[in-house]
Design a protein around this motif. Structure first.
Motif, mmCIF file in Angstrom:
data_model
loop_
_atom_site.group_PDB
_atom_site.id
_atom_site.type_symbol
_atom_site.label_atom_id
_atom_site.label_comp_id
_atom_site.label_asym_id
_atom_site.label_seq_id
_atom_site.Cartn_x
_atom_site.Cartn_y
_atom_site.Cartn_z
ATOM 1 N N PRO A 111 0.829 -1.211 0.000
ATOM 2 C CA PRO A 111 0.000 0.000 0.000
ATOM 3 C C PRO A 111 0.861 1.257 0.000
ATOM 4 C CG PRO A 111 0.056 -0.985 2.193
ATOM 5 C CD PRO A 111 0.765 -1.946 1.273
ATOM 6 N N ILE A 112 0.504 2.218 -0.856
ATOM 7 C CA ILE A 112 1.294 3.453 -0.915
ATOM 8 C C ILE A 112 0.444 4.719 -0.954
ATOM 9 C CG2 ILE A 112 3.334 2.403 -1.968
ATOM 10 C CD1 ILE A 112 2.387 3.543 -4.683
ATOM 11 N N THR A 113 -0.858 4.611 -1.213
ATOM 12 C CA THR A 113 -1.689 5.819 -1.300
ATOM 13 C C THR A 113 -3.053 5.562 -0.662
ATOM 14 O OG1 THR A 113 -2.665 5.248 -3.446
ATOM 15 C CG2 THR A 113 -0.607 6.502 -3.482
ATOM 16 N N GLY A 114 -3.886 6.616 -0.691
ATOM 17 C CA GLY A 114 -5.260 6.502 -0.210
ATOM 18 C C GLY A 114 -5.329 6.092 1.243
ATOM 19 N N ASP A 115 -6.178 5.081 1.529
ATOM 20 C CA ASP A 115 -6.291 4.600 2.903
ATOM 21 C C ASP A 115 -5.343 3.438 3.181
ATOM 22 O OD1 ASP A 115 -7.527 2.732 1.317
ATOM 23 O OD2 ASP A 115 -9.426 2.698 2.435
ATOM 24 N N TYR A 116 -4.360 3.251 2.336
ATOM 25 C CA TYR A 116 -3.300 2.257 2.503
ATOM 26 C C TYR A 116 -3.853 0.845 2.775
ATOM 27 C CZ TYR A 116 -0.030 6.115 2.440
ATOM 28 O OH TYR A 116 0.693 7.208 2.055
ATOM 29 N N PRO A 117 -4.638 0.307 1.838
ATOM 30 C CA PRO A 117 -5.204 -1.030 2.039
ATOM 31 C C PRO A 117 -4.117 -2.102 2.069
ATOM 32 C CG PRO A 117 -5.541 -0.323 -0.216
ATOM 33 C CD PRO A 117 -4.989 0.868 0.522
ATOM 34 N N GLU A 118 -4.138 -2.952 3.068
ATOM 35 C CA GLU A 118 -3.133 -3.999 3.212
ATOM 36 C C GLU A 118 -3.277 -5.045 2.106
ATOM 37 O OE1 GLU A 118 -0.519 -4.371 5.184
ATOM 38 O OE2 GLU A 118 -0.888 -2.387 6.047
ATOM 39 N N TYR A 119 -2.151 -5.572 1.683
ATOM 40 C CA TYR A 119 -2.152 -6.669 0.719
ATOM 41 C C TYR A 119 -2.724 -7.924 1.369
ATOM 42 C CZ TYR A 119 -0.307 -10.604 -1.973
ATOM 43 O OH TYR A 119 -0.184 -11.770 -2.670
ATOM 44 N N ARG A 120 -3.614 -8.611 0.646
ATOM 45 C CA ARG A 120 -4.206 -9.843 1.145
ATOM 46 C C ARG A 120 -3.633 -11.019 0.365
ATOM 47 N NH1 ARG A 120 -10.462 -7.802 0.695
ATOM 48 N NH2 ARG A 120 -10.284 -5.959 2.047
ATOM 49 N N PRO A 121 -2.930 -11.922 1.032
ATOM 50 C CA PRO A 121 -2.288 -13.034 0.326
ATOM 51 C C PRO A 121 -3.255 -13.974 -0.370
ATOM 52 C CG PRO A 121 -1.366 -12.756 2.530
ATOM 53 C CD PRO A 121 -2.575 -11.882 2.465
ATOM 54 N N ASP A 122 -4.557 -13.907 -0.020
ATOM 55 C CA ASP A 122 -5.528 -14.805 -0.654
ATOM 56 C C ASP A 122 -6.104 -14.244 -1.950
ATOM 57 O OD1 ASP A 122 -7.135 -12.783 0.312
ATOM 58 O OD2 ASP A 122 -8.417 -14.089 1.548
ATOM 59 N N GLY A 123 -5.633 -13.067 -2.371
ATOM 60 C CA GLY A 123 -6.078 -12.497 -3.633
ATOM 61 C C GLY A 123 -7.411 -11.790 -3.589
ATOM 62 N N THR A 124 -7.919 -11.486 -2.396
ATOM 63 C CA THR A 124 -9.255 -10.884 -2.291
ATOM 64 C C THR A 124 -9.243 -9.359 -2.260
ATOM 65 O OG1 THR A 124 -9.177 -11.128 0.124
ATOM 66 C CG2 THR A 124 -10.224 -12.906 -1.149
ATOM 67 N N ASN A 125 -8.089 -8.730 -2.457
ATOM 68 C CA ASN A 125 -8.102 -7.272 -2.588
ATOM 69 C C ASN A 125 -8.992 -6.857 -3.746
ATOM 70 O OD1 ASN A 125 -4.915 -7.476 -1.438
ATOM 71 N ND2 ASN A 125 -6.163 -5.793 -0.657
ATOM 72 N N THR A 126 -9.659 -5.724 -3.605
ATOM 73 C CA THR A 126 -10.577 -5.232 -4.633
ATOM 74 C C THR A 126 -9.856 -4.363 -5.661
ATOM 75 O OG1 THR A 126 -11.062 -3.208 -3.408
ATOM 76 C CG2 THR A 126 -12.399 -5.182 -2.896
ATOM 77 N N GLY A 127 -10.592 -3.978 -6.677
ATOM 78 C CA GLY A 127 -10.047 -3.051 -7.653
ATOM 79 C C GLY A 127 -9.684 -1.720 -7.027
ATOM 80 N N ALA A 128 -10.522 -1.249 -6.104
ATOM 81 C CA ALA A 128 -10.226 0.009 -5.417
ATOM 82 C C ALA A 128 -8.960 -0.116 -4.582
ATOM 83 C CB ALA A 128 -11.412 0.410 -4.535
ATOM 84 N N ASP A 129 -8.757 -1.272 -3.952
ATOM 85 C CA ASP A 129 -7.521 -1.499 -3.206
ATOM 86 C C ASP A 129 -6.314 -1.387 -4.128
ATOM 87 O OD1 ASP A 129 -8.982 -2.054 -0.907
ATOM 88 O OD2 ASP A 129 -8.834 -4.229 -1.125
ATOM 89 N N GLN A 130 -6.382 -2.064 -5.265
ATOM 90 C CA GLN A 130 -5.238 -2.108 -6.170
ATOM 91 C C GLN A 130 -4.878 -0.724 -6.693
ATOM 92 O OE1 GLN A 130 -3.013 -4.993 -7.506
ATOM 93 N NE2 GLN A 130 -2.133 -2.936 -7.439
ATOM 94 N N GLU A 131 -5.833 0.158 -6.793
ATOM 95 C CA GLU A 131 -5.551 1.529 -7.238
ATOM 96 C C GLU A 131 -4.695 2.294 -6.237
ATOM 97 O OE1 GLU A 131 -9.654 2.034 -9.886
ATOM 98 O OE2 GLU A 131 -9.543 2.824 -7.830
#
Length: 676
Positions: A111-131
């Motif tokens: 995570p580097i911007t926004g609300d700094y969403p943590e990386y999820r090792p199970d692949g369930t991060n959303t499109g908004a997270d990836q942005e």
């Protein structure tokens, strides 16, 4: 770059189709004509290689005893390779020399911007997270000292800017991608959003603490993600041209996103140019008659990820369908793919700035860009390779002069784009792709009404049309076809220009160029590195002298100059498919590979070379199935950043199920200069 992925449907040659069917002279033919002696490539290949002969280059010394180095007066000791070379490896880890350490940094999902969403090792991060997270498939990168704009050269804090070329869909999603064919002809919109966001560029503010550990500066206003949906301006001669008009930009002055970002180039004024390489595969058209702008690049009815099939009517995804659907170009996205294929300028120090697509540098499969040293009161010069088989090498010379106090991206909006012709006698010419140039205008006139390759040529409307159709213009100019020109580098001491020619599996095959036993590299599987000196050591010159720096290959492969082998590869430096290329601030040449993972080469690697003596040593080996790509150091050359793309299995974290592209930080245990 040769692209690899866990998806077997995403491998070469479908990724990089051969679309140059012109009858221009091939580089292999030129090299054969220049040959004085043939040497045997020992081993399983058993091919005849051309020696590099004859004419000594004014900037390319071949003497091991030349204490002054090449023209420019560098001392050989400045570029000594003081490390013990590492052996080839097939382990799933990074290997560096004795006395060095390596650690992974900013992997995909950090995570580097926004609300700094943590990386999820199970692949369930959303499109908004990836942005808001570091993208996937790290590639070219550069370190900008945090105080650069003030004339400083900090080696402890700066902006690490990197490209994210493409994606591994299987790793990106929790259960792999949902295929449209299995889902009623559509793809879930958030999967598509996530894939678009995993492309592009990351700007990451980093700082080294007192213990020597590098960290992301969380909360920094400089941290930024540029993705496949970021709003961008179109600049240069093609701005406002009718072939760039879309419903999003009826004036043809704007577009969204940058994709397939491969190599890059820092500008003399402290900005970052990212290259759009194999952008053609992101678009699909159902039109039976495809415009030449698409034919010459391979845009067809089959897109790579089916983004145009997202289950939404939002036009940020519909735009990947470039079929004719409206009454005019202002009512659909038939021209959307014409807004890709450029160098894109990003100002990392101004987070609110809008990226600029610099059309004067041409539209093709840009691997990257490399700038000649800027000189006060003189034009800006830069070079770029078109990374596809049988494509070309280009040079841009600005119309306006460089002045350090006022320099900016505007210098890249006006100038002359040239394409290279390599002559039989070791000389070369830069051919202007400009309708104001009498020679080019004459060739354009003569070609009208004829077939240029597979394209019925009906002329160019204007200079914007020339640049949107850069490949076609180069065909007409008579440029030399090359074996996948990739990264370039300029020797900071001599000004000599180096380019990697990665490979060309079709060279010499039936229906392709130069099917003959005397061809230097038939079905070129291992590649080589070319270099040249501009006439008078002036980068604005329209002629040059060239030679081969090294042929890649297995043990016993020789590069011959004036009848004598100047390099014979052995266990310490065998390599194949040279790709990344960079001169560090002390003048060492770093060579990265993206080739076969089979013996004798094993995993891809990075080597260091002394450009004066041609000594080459293997410095770094990556994990399994990766490409080693992108390298830069801090100004003091004591911290090196190297990117690892598409690793295998669960690298770098054995506790996780998914591979993660990552940067590797390499340092000497004694705190000294890397490579010395």
């Amino acid at each position: 770059m040769a692209k690899h992925d866990l998806d077997p449907n995403y491998l070469d040659p479908n990724y990089e189709p051969v679309v140059n069917h012109s009858d221009n002279t091939s580089f292999a033919h030129v090299l054969q004509a220049r040959m004085q002696r043939r040497t045997l490539m020992k081993g399983s290949v058993g091919a005849a290689l051309a020696g590099v002969m004859g004419m000594g280059l004014a900037g390319c010394s071949d003497s091991d005893n030349d204490d002054n180095g090449s023209a420019g007066g560098s001392a050989q000791s400045d570029t000594e390779l003081g490390f013990k070379p590492v052996a080839v490896s097939n382990e799933n880890r990074v290997v560096v020399p004795e006395g060095y350490s390596a650690q992974t940094f900013v992997p995909w999902g950090t995570p580097i911007t926004g609300d700094y969403p943590e990386y999820r090792p199970d692949g369930t991060n959303t499109g908004a997270d990836q942005e808001n997270q570091v993208g996937m498939h790290h590639d070219g990168l550069h370190f900008f000292p945090i105080d650069q704009r003030a004339g400083g050269n900090s080696s402890t804090e700066g902006l690490l800017v990197m490209n994210h070329e493409y994606i591994n869909q299987s790793a990106l999603h929790a259960n792999g991608p949902t295929k449209a064919v299995d889902n009623g002809g559509v793809r879930p919109v958030d999967e598509v959003r996530k894939e678009v966001a995993a492309h592009g560029v990351s700007v990451i503010h980093i700082k080294r603490d007192s213990n020597g550990t590098w960290d992301v500066v969380f909360g920094s206003p400089f941290n930024r993600r540029i993705t496949g949906n970021t709003e961008m301006d179109i600049r240069g001669p093609a701005r406002g041209y009718s072939k760039l008009v879309t419903v999003y930009s009826p004036t043809g002055t704007e577009t969204r996103g940058t994709l397939n970002n491969c190599a890059m180039g820092p500008t003399p004024w402290g900005t970052y140019l990212t290259a759009e390489e194999n952008w053609h595969g992101y678009f699909a058209t159902a039109d039976a008659q495809r415009p030449r702008e698409y034919e010459r690049h391979g845009v067809n009815d089959n897109s790579r990820y089916d983004w145009e099939l997202a289950d939404t009517d939002a036009d940020e995804y519909m735009r990947f369908n470039v079929s004719t659907m409206g009454a005019s170009a202002a009512e659909d996205y038939r021209n959307e793919a014409n807004t890709y294929g450029y160098m894109v300028e990003i100002d990392p120090f101004t987070p609110e700035s809008k990226p600029q697509k610099r059309t004067a540098l041409g539209r093709f499969g840009h691997e990257g860009v490399i700038f000649a040293p800027a000189k006060e009161g003189e034009p800006v010069v830069c070079y770029s390779g078109d990374d596809s088989r049988f494509e070309y090498i280009y040079k841009f010379v600005s119309s306006k002069s460089y002045h350090a106090a006022t320099a900016g991206g505007y210098l890249l909006d006006e100038g002359t784009l040239y394409v290279a012709r390599f002559n039989d006698d070791g000389s070369g010419d830069w051919l202007a792709l400009d309708l104001k140039d009498a020679e080019f205008a004459s060739k354009v006139s003569a070609a009208q009404g004829t077939m240029v390759g597979d394209i019925q040529f009906d002329g160019f409307e204007n200079q914007a049309d020339v640049l949107v159709n850069t490949r076609l213009a180069a065909d007409i100019a008579g440029a030399t076809t090359m074996d996948r020109p990739e990264w370039g580098a300029i020797d900071p001491k001599t000004g000599d220009v180096y380019f990697t020619l990665t490979n060309n599996s079709n060279r010499g095959k039936e229906g392709y160029d130069d099917v003959n036993a005397a061809n230097p590299i038939v079905e070129n599987a291992t590649g080589h590195i070319i270099r040249w000196t501009e006439a008078g050591s002036d980068h604005t010159a329209t002629s040059f002298d060239w030679d081969i720096f090294v042929f890649a290959g297995e043990q016993g492969t020789e590069t011959v100059v004036d009848g004598e082998a100047v390099i014979t590869l052995d266990d310490t430096n065998i390599f194949n498919s040279p790709d990344g290329l960079w001169f560090d601030y002390n003048g060492r040449l770093w060579i990265q590979t993206d080739g076969s993972w089979a013996p004798p080469y094993e995993n891809n690697m990075m080597l260091a070379a002394n450009p004066v003596t041609r000594e080459i040593k293997r410095f770094f080996v990556g994990p399994q199935n990766c490409e080693v790509t992108g390298v830069v150091t801090t100004p003091d050359v004591k911290t090196m950043f190297v990117n690892i793309q598409h690793p295998r299995g669960n690298w770098p974290d054995p506790s996780e199920d998914r591979p993660r592209d990552a940067t590797v930080i390499v340092t000497r245990d004694d705190g000294g200069v890397v490579g010395a």
